[in-house]
Design an enzyme around this catalytic site. Structure first.
Site, PDB file in Angstrom:
ATOM      1  N   ASP A 124       0.814  -1.202   0.000  1.00 59.51           N
ATOM      2  CA  ASP A 124       0.000   0.000   0.000  1.00 59.51           C
ATOM      3  C   ASP A 124       0.855   1.263   0.000  1.00 59.51           C
ATOM      4  O   ASP A 124       1.964   1.292   0.516  1.00 59.51           O
ATOM      5  CB  ASP A 124      -0.911   0.028   1.235  1.00 59.51           C
ATOM      6  CG  ASP A 124      -2.163  -0.803   1.019  1.00 59.51           C
ATOM      7  OD1 ASP A 124      -2.635  -0.851  -0.119  1.00 59.51           O
ATOM      8  OD2 ASP A 124      -2.642  -1.393   1.992  1.00 59.51           O
ATOM      9  N   ASP A 315      -5.383   0.826  10.928  1.00 61.03           N
ATOM     10  CA  ASP A 315      -6.311   0.414   9.867  1.00 61.03           C
ATOM     11  C   ASP A 315      -7.742   0.874  10.126  1.00 61.03           C
ATOM     12  O   ASP A 315      -8.553   0.952   9.197  1.00 61.03           O
ATOM     13  CB  ASP A 315      -6.303  -1.110   9.716  1.00 61.03           C
ATOM     14  CG  ASP A 315      -5.171  -1.595   8.825  1.00 61.03           C
ATOM     15  OD1 ASP A 315      -4.547  -0.764   8.130  1.00 61.03           O
ATOM     16  OD2 ASP A 315      -4.902  -2.814   8.810  1.00 61.03           O
TER      17      ASP A 315
END
Length: 426
Positions: A124, A315
């Site tokens: 990511d 997250d």
């Protein structure tokens, strides 16, 4: 199976949705299954995993294992992983650069074969995440590393148990040194390890393979064994539920209102998140079967600060920021884990969000309503958070880059549509 070919359907289109109602089953955890797959390299034979999510990161890990000589069969949320006696101990760049989690093959390969070559990882796009801590931890067991042409090469004639001190409770570094230590000679004590539920899942899996791992206070204690074997289970080792997927649906019901039951979600894995959501006026009750979330009316703002587990996971933050954009009041968000994880905020601003950032802080002033706009997903969770925001925005929100979302979600669009969201993919 996952949604149609994401190369052809790369945009998710969300429209303002009324209250969400019904039930969603939470699948297996992305952040656990990838590490369990890597752990299979520790032992020759047939390994079986159940409750495996049909996501593209699992596909990538399957391809990585196959490139090293492993045979992987995948069907009905199960994996059969046949590991031969000999393996190619090099993890190729074209696979590793697409998924950062692939770095965790380093520990198992060193433990079993005494050598490994792994390309520097990708993944990511939210800032640098150096792997120096992984290498230092493995070096303390006796491994030696060199770097050339974008590859990390490691050798270890003998891994020897010792006291490993992690300067930060890194999940990846904990996993790598843990999987190396299970076959080291003697006892390894890992100080300051990560304590996420996914670490506990890996410990349970390794112990079923014959490892001797347990907690000694706040340290992980590993007594090395000479040989491991595939975990014995008729149906396969069951991967833990995905607490980040659960957070996605909790945010959706928070923004849209309604009542959802998240089957198989584990409240104990989300204690701090549930506490924060309750502060924001999302009512949550849980039992052995899952978690029910109910929201009515406008949310209240709250301050958010990410910390290693049992603190609030980084997250979760994109979902909480999305929720704060329409909440009553002002919320201050502090990111303590990754330096670049505010990149999606510009996308929320395109939707009318009132957010000011400075360093690793963001001040989110809630507005009555967002407005739909074309936006782009830069990573898995931020992309899903933009989708959730689009469900509470006037008009139409097009979230491009949906392939990022596919890395961590199985059928996100159809699951949301099944509980009343107005959402399609094209």
């Amino acid at each position: 199976m996952k949604e149609p070919d994401s190369g052809e359907l790369d945009t998710i289109v969300a429209q303002r949705s009324s209250a969400l109602e019904g039930e969603v089953r939470i699948g297996g955890a992305k952040n656990s299954v990838l590490k369990l797959m890597a752990a299979c390299l520790l032992a020759e034979g047939r390994h079986m995993l159940a409750n495996v999510p049909d996501i593209s990161d699992v596909t990538l890990m399957c391809e990585l294992l196959e490139a090293m000589g492993v045979t992987v069969t995948r069907a009905d949320h199960r994996l059969v992983i046949d590991v031969p006696e000999e393996l190619d101990t090099a993890a190729p760049y074209h696979l590793v650069e697409r998924m950062r989690a692939s770095i965790v093959v380093l520990g198992p390969l060193l433990a079993r074969f005494g050598k490994a070559r792994v390309a520097l990882p990708g993944g990511d796009d939210f800032g640098p995440r150096p792997i120096d801590m992984h290498l230092r931890a493995l070096e303390s067991l006796g491994a030696v590393f060199s770097t050339a042409h974008g590859d990390i090469s490691g050798t270890a004639e003998v891994l020897t148990g010792t006291e490993v001190v992690l300067e930060y409770p890194s999940v990846g570094a904990t996993e790598n040194v843990l999987m190396a230590a299970v076959r080291a000679k003697g006892r390894t004590l890992i100080h300051n390890p990560a304590r996420e539920p996914e670490i506990s899942d890996l410990v349970s899996f390794l112990n079923q393979m014959g490892a001797q791992v347990g907690w000694a206070g706040d340290r992980l204690a590993v007594d090395g064994v000479e040989r491991l074997a595939p975990a014995r289970s008729t149906d396969g080792y069951r991967v833990m539920p995905d607490r980040i997927e659960a957070a996605t649906f909790l945010a959706a019901v928070g923004m849209c209102g309604g009542s959802l039951f998240l089957r198989d979600a584990v409240a104990d894995h989300m204690t701090m998140l549930i506490r924060k959501l309750s502060e924001m006026e999302v009512r949550i009750v849980s039992d052995a079967a899952g978690v029910r979330a109910t929201a009515t009316g406008r949310l209240s703002s709250a301050d958010v600060s990410t910390l290693p587990y049992p603190g609030l996971a980084t997250d979760y933050k994109p979902f909480l920021v999305s929720m704060l954009t329409t909440a009553s009041g002002v919320g201050i968000v502090t990111e303590n884990i990754f330096t670049g994880r505010f990149r999606y905020i510009d996308e929320l601003r395109r939707m009318g969000a009132d957010i000011r950032t400075e360093g690793h802080h963001a001040v989110v002033r809630g507005t009555e309503r967002l407005s739909g706009a074309p936006v782009r997903a830069h990573d898995i969770r931020a992309g899903a958070a933009l989708v959730v925001a689009g469900l509470a925005a006037e008009g139409e929100t097009e979230v491009a880059g949906a392939t990022h979302i596919d890395r961590g979600y199985e059928n996100l669009v159809s699951k949301l549509a099944g509980i009343g969201a107005t959402i399609t993919r094209r």
